[in-house]
Write a protein that holds these residues in place. Structure first.
Motif, PDB file in Angstrom:
ATOM      1  N   ALA A 107       0.839  -1.193   0.000  1.00 36.40           N
ATOM      2  CA  ALA A 107       0.000   0.000   0.000  1.00 36.40           C
ATOM      3  C   ALA A 107       0.874   1.242   0.000  1.00 36.40           C
ATOM      4  O   ALA A 107       1.996   1.238   0.518  1.00 36.40           O
ATOM      5  CB  ALA A 107      -0.926   0.015   1.212  1.00 36.40           C
ATOM      6  N   THR A 108       0.344   2.322  -0.573  1.00 37.24           N
ATOM      7  CA  THR A 108       0.965   3.634  -0.512  1.00 37.24           C
ATOM      8  C   THR A 108      -0.012   4.600   0.145  1.00 37.24           C
ATOM      9  O   THR A 108      -1.146   4.753  -0.320  1.00 37.24           O
ATOM     10  CB  THR A 108       1.340   4.150  -1.912  1.00 37.24           C
ATOM     11  OG1 THR A 108       2.312   3.281  -2.496  1.00 37.24           O
ATOM     12  CG2 THR A 108       1.907   5.555  -1.841  1.00 37.24           C
ATOM     13  N   ILE A 109       0.422   5.212   1.234  1.00 37.54           N
ATOM     14  CA  ILE A 109      -0.378   6.192   1.958  1.00 37.54           C
ATOM     15  C   ILE A 109       0.318   7.538   1.811  1.00 37.54           C
ATOM     16  O   ILE A 109       1.466   7.690   2.229  1.00 37.54           O
ATOM     17  CB  ILE A 109      -0.517   5.802   3.440  1.00 37.54           C
ATOM     18  CG1 ILE A 109      -1.176   4.430   3.559  1.00 37.54           C
ATOM     19  CG2 ILE A 109      -1.302   6.857   4.204  1.00 37.54           C
ATOM     20  CD1 ILE A 109      -1.062   3.819   4.943  1.00 37.54           C
ATOM     21  N   GLU A 110      -0.359   8.498   1.227  1.00 39.34           N
ATOM     22  CA  GLU A 110       0.293   9.752   0.877  1.00 39.34           C
ATOM     23  C   GLU A 110      -0.594  10.935   1.244  1.00 39.34           C
ATOM     24  O   GLU A 110      -1.787  10.961   0.935  1.00 39.34           O
ATOM     25  CB  GLU A 110       0.595   9.765  -0.624  1.00 39.34           C
ATOM     26  CG  GLU A 110       1.414  10.949  -1.094  1.00 39.34           C
ATOM     27  CD  GLU A 110       1.816  10.809  -2.550  1.00 39.34           C
ATOM     28  OE1 GLU A 110       2.944  11.182  -2.899  1.00 39.34           O
ATOM     29  OE2 GLU A 110       0.983  10.319  -3.336  1.00 39.34           O
ATOM     30  N   ASP A 111       0.032  11.932   1.929  1.00 41.23           N
ATOM     31  CA  ASP A 111      -0.662  13.183   2.235  1.00 41.23           C
ATOM     32  C   ASP A 111      -1.993  12.924   2.932  1.00 41.23           C
ATOM     33  O   ASP A 111      -3.021  13.511   2.589  1.00 41.23           O
ATOM     34  CB  ASP A 111      -0.877  13.968   0.928  1.00 41.23           C
ATOM     35  CG  ASP A 111      -1.123  15.451   1.185  1.00 41.23           C
ATOM     36  OD1 ASP A 111      -0.923  15.897   2.322  1.00 41.23           O
ATOM     37  OD2 ASP A 111      -1.533  16.146   0.228  1.00 41.23           O
ATOM     38  N   SER A 112      -1.977  12.029   3.916  1.00 44.91           N
ATOM     39  CA  SER A 112      -3.209  11.610   4.567  1.00 44.91           C
ATOM     40  C   SER A 112      -3.066  11.630   6.083  1.00 44.91           C
ATOM     41  O   SER A 112      -1.961  11.753   6.619  1.00 44.91           O
ATOM     42  CB  SER A 112      -3.612  10.202   4.098  1.00 44.91           C
ATOM     43  OG  SER A 112      -3.948  10.208   2.723  1.00 44.91           O
TER      44      SER A 112
END
Length: 499
Positions: free
Chosen positions: A385-390
């Motif tokens: 998974a990629t979690i970005e700007d969250s």
């Protein structure tokens, strides 16, 4: 789930049902503060009145940015409808925007406005027999047809053919609802409302569909077969169900084709796999939509199985599922952008459970979700998974590890990337539970870049990051003010973890 099932992380076959006793489910929901009601073939969760407090992060780095709120299916304003929270204009895919009459799109009303001027518009009187007849006639012509329903009429269906309350859609048909409702009669046999067959292209506008019930089949409200298309705009799907049997999916919509949902509400639907939407090898695009109070015995409110799903500017709240409260990605590719997932409840993954696929979470908020036993109050990640700007904040894993994020990727070479994000204020309060912020299992890798892990709490160390795998840090990473200790684990220290 449909198709081959794969293997769970503990080596066992993926169960077709995560069967829970209904008494257990009600008890768990009540303990979590959910209001419950039983009926219509399943347990439905009533959305709390305080749901407006949830705010998606259109830019998680800016804490002071005003977050926009979801307005329901007729407001045209989703949670985070743009990076500045501007209100949606309600433009349709034809680009004509709103007309003066009831906010309908010019392209929907037709009058020879597209498709070479071959549209045929028919007014349908407030009578279910008239609606059936109009669909039969529309299926007899190759050109697009537009059916305009009587304003605010309720079309109550009492009989069905082949499990469908209305004729199966085989041509290009647009139904302008004008605020009408299509409902299965409360005392009628079980049947869904619509089925879209291969070659069928159904557009629904300004319409409510309710009480559809597929008996031993898919799609409580709408079943989209392979080769079919469904487009919902300003549509409410509520109180639709599929049988409480392991292999039947999609309380609201079951999709094997292409489904687009915008400016709509999916509320209090029930299904074993995908209480609101279940997609199998299909494509789904959901935007500016509220998905609330849906209940699944198994897999989440929204399920993407081996397909492609994108969710943007939407609000997923007060949903319940065993494997993921709001969202389950199983072997597919799922993108979530500018959306809020709040107050959802799951056994594994209160907000999201990512299995065997790829998850991309951007500019979104995952807040106040709860995992009861399986870990990952916000997200349970058993696939990359990629979690970005969250923001992953104020979630809880009540009896297991990983209050914010639980990572177990021992079957994958790829890892989890968390970039420009915050994992703050999460909890794992159970006896000896660890990783209030992030729990990393052996064989798993997490890379943090320009992110914060702050103010998380667990019963045992570490409150910030429990590292039993590999944790890498890049840029400005702060891991502070977590209780007890900031980082711990069998795999050694975490770079840039202090205190």
């Amino acid at each position: 789930m449909s198709g081959s099932q794969g293997t769970s992380t503990d080596g066992t076959s993926r169960a077709k049902t995560a069967t829970l006793s209904r008494h257990w489910k009600v008890a768990v929901l009540a303990a979590a503060g959910f209001a419950t009601m039983v009926g219509g073939g399943g347990t439905a969760v009533a959305a709390h009145a305080d749901s407006a407090e949830a705010k998606p992060a259109s830019a998680a780095k800016d804490d002071d940015r005003a977050d926009s709120q979801g307005k329901g299916s007729h407001g045209g304003k989703g949670p985070g409808s743009g990076s500045k929270g501007e209100e949606s204009t309600g433009k349709g895919s034809d680009g004509h925007g709103k007309s003066k009459r009831g906010g309908h799109h010019a392209g929907d009303r037709g009058r020879g406005s597209h498709e070479g001027g071959h549209d045929k518009t028919r007014s349908v009187e407030c009578d279910p027999s008239g609606l059936i007849s109009a669909i039969v006639k529309a299926n007899e012509v190759s050109g697009p047809s537009i059916l305009e329903l009587a304003e605010k009429c309720t079309y109550t269906l009492t009989a069905n053919q082949d499990g469908n309350g209305l004729p199966a859609i085989t041509q290009r048909i647009t139904i302008i609802g004008n605020g009408a409702t299509i409902a299965r009669a409360a005392n009628a046999d079980d049947f869904r409302i619509f089925e879209v067959e291969a070659g069928g292209d159904l557009k629904l506008r300004h319409l409510t569909i309710t009480r559809g019930k597929a008996d031993e089949d898919h799609g409580g409200a709408v079943n989209v077969r392979s080769g079919g298309r469904l487009d919902l705009d300003h549509v409410t799907l509520e109180n639709n169900t599929v049988s409480d049997v392991s292999s039947y999916e999609g309380g609201g919509v079951y999709n094997e084709g292409i489904t687009t949902i915008s400016n709509s509400t999916l509320d209090t639907n029930f299904g074993t796999e995908g209480a609101a939407v279940s997609s199998y090898y299909g494509k789904v695009d959901i935007s500016r939509t509220k998905v609330t109070g849906n209940v699944s015995d198994g897999y989440a409110a929204i399920v993407n199985e081996y397909g492609t799903t994108k969710i943007s500017e939407s609000y997923l709240s007060y949903n319940y599922g065993f494997y993921g409260g709001a969202l389950n990605n199983y072997g597919g590719v799922t993108e979530v952008e500018k959306s809020a997932l709040t107050h959802n409840l799951g056994y594994y993954g209160g907000g999201i459970y990512n299995q065997y696929g790829s998850l991309f979470l951007r500019q979104s908020t995952v807040k106040n979700n709860t995992a009861t036993d399986g870990g990952g109050g916000g997200l349970n990640l058993t696939a990359p998974a990629t979690i970005e700007d969250s923001k992953i904040t104020d979630n809880a894993s009540t009896n297991s590890d990983g209050g914010g994020v639980y990572v177990d990727l021992d079957d994958f070479e790829a890892g989890v990337a968390i970039r420009d994000s915050k994992v703050n204020g999460n909890q794992a309060p159970g006896n000896d539970a660890t990783g209030g912020g992030i729990f990393v299992n052996p064989g798993s890798q997490v890379t943090l870049t320009d992110s914060k892990v702050k103010g998380n709490i667990s019963d045992g160390p570490a409150g910030g990051i429990q590292n039993d795998g590999t944790v890498l840090t890049n840029g400005k990473v702060k891991i502070i003010d977590n209780v007890p200790t900031n980082c711990d684990g069998s795999a050694g220290t975490v770079p840039n973890c202090f205190g």
